[in-house]
Design a protein around this motif. Sequence first.
Motif, mmCIF file in Angstrom:
data_model
loop_
_atom_site.group_PDB
_atom_site.id
_atom_site.type_symbol
_atom_site.label_atom_id
_atom_site.label_comp_id
_atom_site.label_asym_id
_atom_site.label_seq_id
_atom_site.Cartn_x
_atom_site.Cartn_y
_atom_site.Cartn_z
ATOM 1 N N VAL A 76 0.830 -1.206 0.000
ATOM 2 C CA VAL A 76 0.000 0.000 0.000
ATOM 3 C C VAL A 76 0.868 1.261 0.000
ATOM 4 O O VAL A 76 0.615 2.210 -0.755
ATOM 5 C CB VAL A 76 -0.951 -0.016 1.220
ATOM 6 N N HIS A 80 1.438 4.104 -3.148
ATOM 7 C CA HIS A 80 0.846 5.392 -2.772
ATOM 8 C C HIS A 80 -0.690 5.314 -2.723
ATOM 9 O O HIS A 80 -1.398 6.189 -3.242
ATOM 10 C CB HIS A 80 1.280 6.489 -3.753
ATOM 11 N N MET A 81 -1.161 4.249 -2.091
ATOM 12 C CA MET A 81 -2.600 4.070 -1.946
ATOM 13 C C MET A 81 -3.004 4.279 -0.489
ATOM 14 O O MET A 81 -2.203 4.084 0.429
ATOM 15 C CB MET A 81 -3.017 2.660 -2.380
ATOM 16 N N THR A 82 -4.265 4.611 -0.287
ATOM 17 C CA THR A 82 -4.825 4.603 1.059
ATOM 18 C C THR A 82 -5.347 3.194 1.340
ATOM 19 O O THR A 82 -5.483 2.360 0.422
ATOM 20 C CB THR A 82 -5.983 5.596 1.182
ATOM 21 N N GLU A 85 -8.431 2.539 -0.726
ATOM 22 C CA GLU A 85 -8.144 2.302 -2.145
ATOM 23 C C GLU A 85 -7.639 0.880 -2.349
ATOM 24 O O GLU A 85 -7.945 0.237 -3.371
ATOM 25 C CB GLU A 85 -7.113 3.317 -2.639
ATOM 26 N N TYR A 86 -6.893 0.371 -1.399
ATOM 27 C CA TYR A 86 -6.458 -1.032 -1.457
ATOM 28 C C TYR A 86 -7.671 -1.960 -1.450
ATOM 29 O O TYR A 86 -7.731 -2.933 -2.206
ATOM 30 C CB TYR A 86 -5.549 -1.326 -0.271
ATOM 31 N N ASN A 135 1.677 1.690 -9.757
ATOM 32 C CA ASN A 135 0.726 2.666 -9.219
ATOM 33 C C ASN A 135 -0.627 2.014 -8.970
ATOM 34 O O ASN A 135 -0.842 0.830 -9.266
ATOM 35 C CB ASN A 135 0.569 3.866 -10.174
ATOM 36 N N LYS A 136 -1.526 2.820 -8.447
ATOM 37 C CA LYS A 136 -2.858 2.333 -8.098
ATOM 38 C C LYS A 136 -3.608 1.817 -9.324
ATOM 39 O O LYS A 136 -4.258 0.762 -9.266
ATOM 40 C CB LYS A 136 -3.650 3.467 -7.437
ATOM 41 N N TYR A 140 -5.177 -1.900 -9.777
ATOM 42 C CA TYR A 140 -6.592 -2.139 -10.057
ATOM 43 C C TYR A 140 -6.763 -2.998 -11.312
ATOM 44 O O TYR A 140 -7.541 -3.960 -11.322
ATOM 45 C CB TYR A 140 -7.315 -0.804 -10.268
#
Length: 490
Positions: A76, A80-82, A85-86, A135-136, A140
Amino acid sequence: MATNEKDTVYQDSKETGDAIPSFLEPNEDIELVYGVNEKALVRKLDFKLLPPLTLLYLLSFLDRSNVANARIEGLVKDLHMTGNEYLTGLTLYFIAELRQVPCNIVLKLTSPRQWLPTLTLAWGIVATLLGVTQNKAGFYAARFVLGVTESGLFPGVVFYLSMWYKREEQHYRISLFFSAASLAGAFGGILAYGIAKMKGVGGLNGWRWIFILEGIVTVLVSLVAYFFISNYPSTAKFLSDKERSAIHSRLVSNNDATRNEAFTWRNVRRALSDPKVWLYGLGFHTLSLPLYTLSLFLPTIIRELGYSAAQAQLLSVPPYAVAFVLTLSVAVASEKFKIRAPFIMGSASLAIIGYIILLSARKAGVSYVGTIFAAAGIYPATAIVLSWPANNVSGQTKRATANAMQISIGNLGAVLGTQLYRSTDGPRFFVGHGFALGYLCMNLLVVGSLWAILRAENARRDRGEADARLAGISEGEWLGDEDPRWRFQT
């Protein structure tokens, strides 16, 4: 409820006054007719079929759940995720996995040797690429595609095994196959503990190596799988002609596996319109939320009790080890006593005790015991629930559709579950544990209702109240599980 093979699958024509389809007639003496020892033949099938299939599912569950191990190793933070967001990434996986019905239709139209290894190769590549995402958005996308590629394995294998084994033999084999899920959890913790120590190798963090190495193993196994996955008994090269004939005789007297049933959308609609099929799905739905929240959040739950990341990886092993042993033990007992629902409800009750402990305990050691109880109940119950429609739904296309529907309906529970264990809720996780407890209580209600419905339908058929369905039916014609000569396993 039937207590033996003969009572389970057919009634004598003297009782019904109608011709019995060939696959409901008494079994031949396999050894006398074909010179093949039946027990030795079944052991040979177990040895040839179950290890490779179980390995594929072990890798499947490992590749979907190792994200839980990667999370506590810095995933995480690096992406750079919250925390929320994970959770969205976890949800996307299960949304993508809701396509089991078309997957089983593809299996019916192609072959197991083509379809199952191809799925494995595809998800192995995606699992490996998770290790290099930056990245996020990449996380995803990879989780979504992983869900798409893994979605066809379990329902496909359940249908596949129903084409090799008698009805009463399938339950234990499916449970053995599913036990790979708990085994993956145990191995996942050990592997993550070791692989995480590669932090810094090649300039990569340890969590990246978890995805990369485990994904590469899956890719390599998938390539070999094209050679060790057989199609169906009629073409399996490891069988002699006598063994092939013996298998045909075993199945023709027991289920519909030997019927040359062409795919039709009418049979798909039969599954969609059968209330019992939806109840099988709800039976798994009420277990999938606790099943997947435990597998996806167990390392986090343990770490939040005050343990280090390395300790949490290792402490995730015992709950899964206990679950593995109980999954097999309960499957054997269920097979011995020829009952399903009571063992599902008993196992779910054990998991309920676990979540009550997790919700009420304030000491880390006591809470950890709660995770063991939870795993020890969830996995055995799920194994039996997932084998139920394979035993009870007759008609190849209807059964393939029912198996896939069960997983799709079930995974809706997982979609909800992935949003319940938020970073701000630790260490008690009242919302997540509370939902899991509520779902397990609903499972008792769903399974108890389905048990009552199946017993009532069997009793109705025993009294001859459904025999009118046979009017106008030609000799040898079969109405699937709607035929009054069919008996459901309860």
